[in-house]
Design a protein around this motif. Structure first.
Motif, short mmCIF file in Angstrom:
data_model
loop_
_atom_site.label_atom_id
_atom_site.label_comp_id
_atom_site.label_asym_id
_atom_site.label_seq_id
_atom_site.Cartn_x
_atom_site.Cartn_y
_atom_site.Cartn_z
N GLY A 54 53.52 80.67 15.07
CA GLY A 54 53.74 81.46 16.27
C GLY A 54 52.85 81.02 17.42
O GLY A 54 53.30 80.89 18.56
N LEU A 55 51.59 80.77 17.14
CA LEU A 55 50.67 80.31 18.18
C LEU A 55 51.11 78.95 18.74
O LEU A 55 51.05 78.72 19.95
N ASP A 56 51.55 78.05 17.87
CA ASP A 56 52.04 76.74 18.34
C ASP A 56 53.20 76.92 19.30
O ASP A 56 53.29 76.23 20.33
N MET A 57 54.11 77.85 19.00
CA MET A 57 55.26 78.07 19.86
C MET A 57 54.86 78.72 21.18
O MET A 57 55.41 78.40 22.24
N ILE A 58 53.91 79.63 21.13
CA ILE A 58 53.43 80.26 22.38
C ILE A 58 52.79 79.19 23.28
O ILE A 58 53.03 79.15 24.48
N ARG A 59 51.98 78.32 22.69
CA ARG A 59 51.32 77.26 23.46
C ARG A 59 52.34 76.31 24.09
O ARG A 59 52.08 75.75 25.16
N SER A 60 53.48 76.12 23.43
CA SER A 60 54.49 75.21 23.96
C SER A 60 55.46 75.90 24.92
O SER A 60 56.44 75.29 25.35
N GLY A 61 55.21 77.18 25.25
CA GLY A 61 56.04 77.87 26.21
C GLY A 61 57.26 78.54 25.64
O GLY A 61 58.13 78.98 26.39
N LEU A 89 46.62 82.35 27.07
CA LEU A 89 48.02 81.96 26.95
C LEU A 89 48.92 82.96 27.68
O LEU A 89 48.64 84.16 27.70
N GLN A 90 49.99 82.44 28.27
CA GLN A 90 50.92 83.28 29.01
C GLN A 90 51.93 83.88 28.03
O GLN A 90 52.93 83.26 27.69
N ALA A 91 51.63 85.10 27.59
CA ALA A 91 52.51 85.77 26.63
C ALA A 91 52.33 87.28 26.75
O ALA A 91 51.20 87.77 26.82
N GLU A 92 53.44 87.98 26.80
CA GLU A 92 53.45 89.44 26.76
C GLU A 92 53.80 89.82 25.33
O GLU A 92 54.89 89.51 24.85
N VAL A 93 52.88 90.49 24.64
CA VAL A 93 53.04 90.73 23.21
C VAL A 93 53.37 92.19 22.95
O VAL A 93 52.65 93.09 23.37
N ILE A 94 54.46 92.40 22.21
CA ILE A 94 54.82 93.71 21.69
C ILE A 94 54.62 93.65 20.18
O ILE A 94 55.26 92.85 19.50
N VAL A 95 53.72 94.45 19.66
CA VAL A 95 53.47 94.48 18.23
C VAL A 95 54.51 95.39 17.58
O VAL A 95 54.75 96.52 18.04
N ILE A 96 55.12 94.90 16.50
CA ILE A 96 56.08 95.68 15.73
C ILE A 96 55.66 95.57 14.27
O ILE A 96 55.81 94.52 13.65
N SER A 97 55.11 96.65 13.73
CA SER A 97 54.40 96.54 12.46
C SER A 97 54.66 97.72 11.54
O SER A 97 54.96 98.83 11.99
#
Length: 345
Positions: A54-61, A89-97
């Motif tokens: 997930g972090l790799d994908m966020i870093r790649s946009g 990192l440019q990401a708006e995170v919604i936690v669903i847990s």
């Protein structure tokens, strides 16, 4: 440009679609989330089965918006949030847990989560959380619809693991409130086991430590089984201390039975609600006190046949306390459970 204004423009092509990442180790959870997304908002959807990917994908946009689970292998959701914050990192995170402890919600928000939704998420709640990010429904052009993503295949064991994860979280929330501690949650193990395999799994989980065990039967809706709650003897005194309970020969079984009522009852209720079943619990039975797992198996070997086994290991943060809840569904129950899971999917 004002914050989130890029969400408000009208999508004219797939290149303009919003990159959205669904990061959850469960294929069932990813499938449910993708199907719950608002149909009239074009997204370019990516999926990650653990926090590292997930972090790799966020870093790649590929994750301007991230739907993030907390309990994942390799890198958990709390660590993903921390790295998103620390790396800017440019990401708006919604936690669903499924971990719905008050402390889990507080920590997620403190690390930058824009919203916290409980599993299983309802589509209106997910849409409301997306609206809170500044998004608006758009009339997408035909070529702006992203049909490239595929819903992941879901096996029975993966689906049942996700259901167990949600039920486990509800039990932890109740236990955490009673003990006033934060419960560290694992990824449940779900397997179809022969008797010998079950016994080996118990030995692997418990080692050579002396344990006490409570068993509680359940039945309803064509499903039956036993819940086995195993405590290391070394942990019982610490639990008694958290409850301000004096531990002696007479109070030891009573404490075990009280904990079993909380943990087993809450977990099975969570499963029952999701599966649409009404499971009735029998009276708890003390299987053994201060014995090795080998002795426990020898005393109870006739009870355990081929079974669907769900193993959940709870650990209390900042305490050397861990105990295992093992749900053992009879072989005859598996077909009924598969039917209920298929209905959910």
């Amino acid at each position: 440009m004002p914050r989130n204004s890029f969400y408000r423009k009208r999508m004219t092509s797939l290149d303009d679609a919003i990159p959205l990442l669904v990061c959850d180790d469960s294929s069932m959870a990813r499938k449910q989330l993708i199907r719950s997304l608002p149909a009239n908002w074009p997204f370019r959807i990516s999926q990650a089965e653990n926090g590292r990917l997930g972090l790799d994908m966020i870093r790649s946009g590929r994750g301007r918006i991230v739907l993030l689970d907390l309990t994942m292998p390799e890198v958990n959701g709390f660590d993903v949030l921390a790295r998103v914050r620390d790396e800017g990192l440019q990401a708006e995170v919604i936690v669903i847990s499924g971990d719905v402890q008050e402390e889990a919600i507080r920590r997620a928000r403190a690390l930058g989560a824009r919203a916290f939704l409980r599993k299983p998420v309802a589509a209106p709640d997910l849409e409301a959380a997306l609206l809170a990010l500044g998004m608006e429904p758009v009339a997408a052009q035909p070529d702006a619809v992203d049909a490239s993503h595929a819903l992941p295949p879901v096996s029975f064991c993966d689906a049942f693991r996700e259901l167990s994860n949600i039920a486990m979280g509800r039990a932890a929330e109740l236990l955490g409130r009673v003990l006033k501690v934060f419960i560290r949650l694992p990824i449940p193990n779900v397997n179809l086991l022969e008797p010998g395999e079950l016994q080996m799994a118990l030995i692997d989980a418990q080692g050579n430590q002396r344990v006490s065990a409570i068993c509680q039967g359940y039945i309803g809706g064509g499903v039956a089984g036993e819940a086995l709650l195993i405590f290391h003897d070394s942990a019982i005194a610490d639990v008694a201390g958290l409850l301000d309970t004096k531990l002696d020969t007479s109070s030891h079984p009573e404490l075990l039975l009280d904990l079993a009522a909380i943990i087993t009852g809450a977990c099975l209720n969570g499963l029952s609600e999701q599966l649409g079943l009404q499971l009735s619990l029998g009276h708890p039975l003390l299987l053994g006190e201060h014995c090795t797992i080998d002795e426990l198996i020898r005393l109870n070997r006739p009870r355990w046949k081929q079974t669907l086994a769900v193993e959940i290991s709870y650990a209390l943060e900042d305490h050397d306390i861990q105990f295992d809840l093992i749900l053992l569904f009879t072989e005859d129950s598996v077909g009924r459970l598969q039917q209920r899971v298929e209905m959910l999917l």
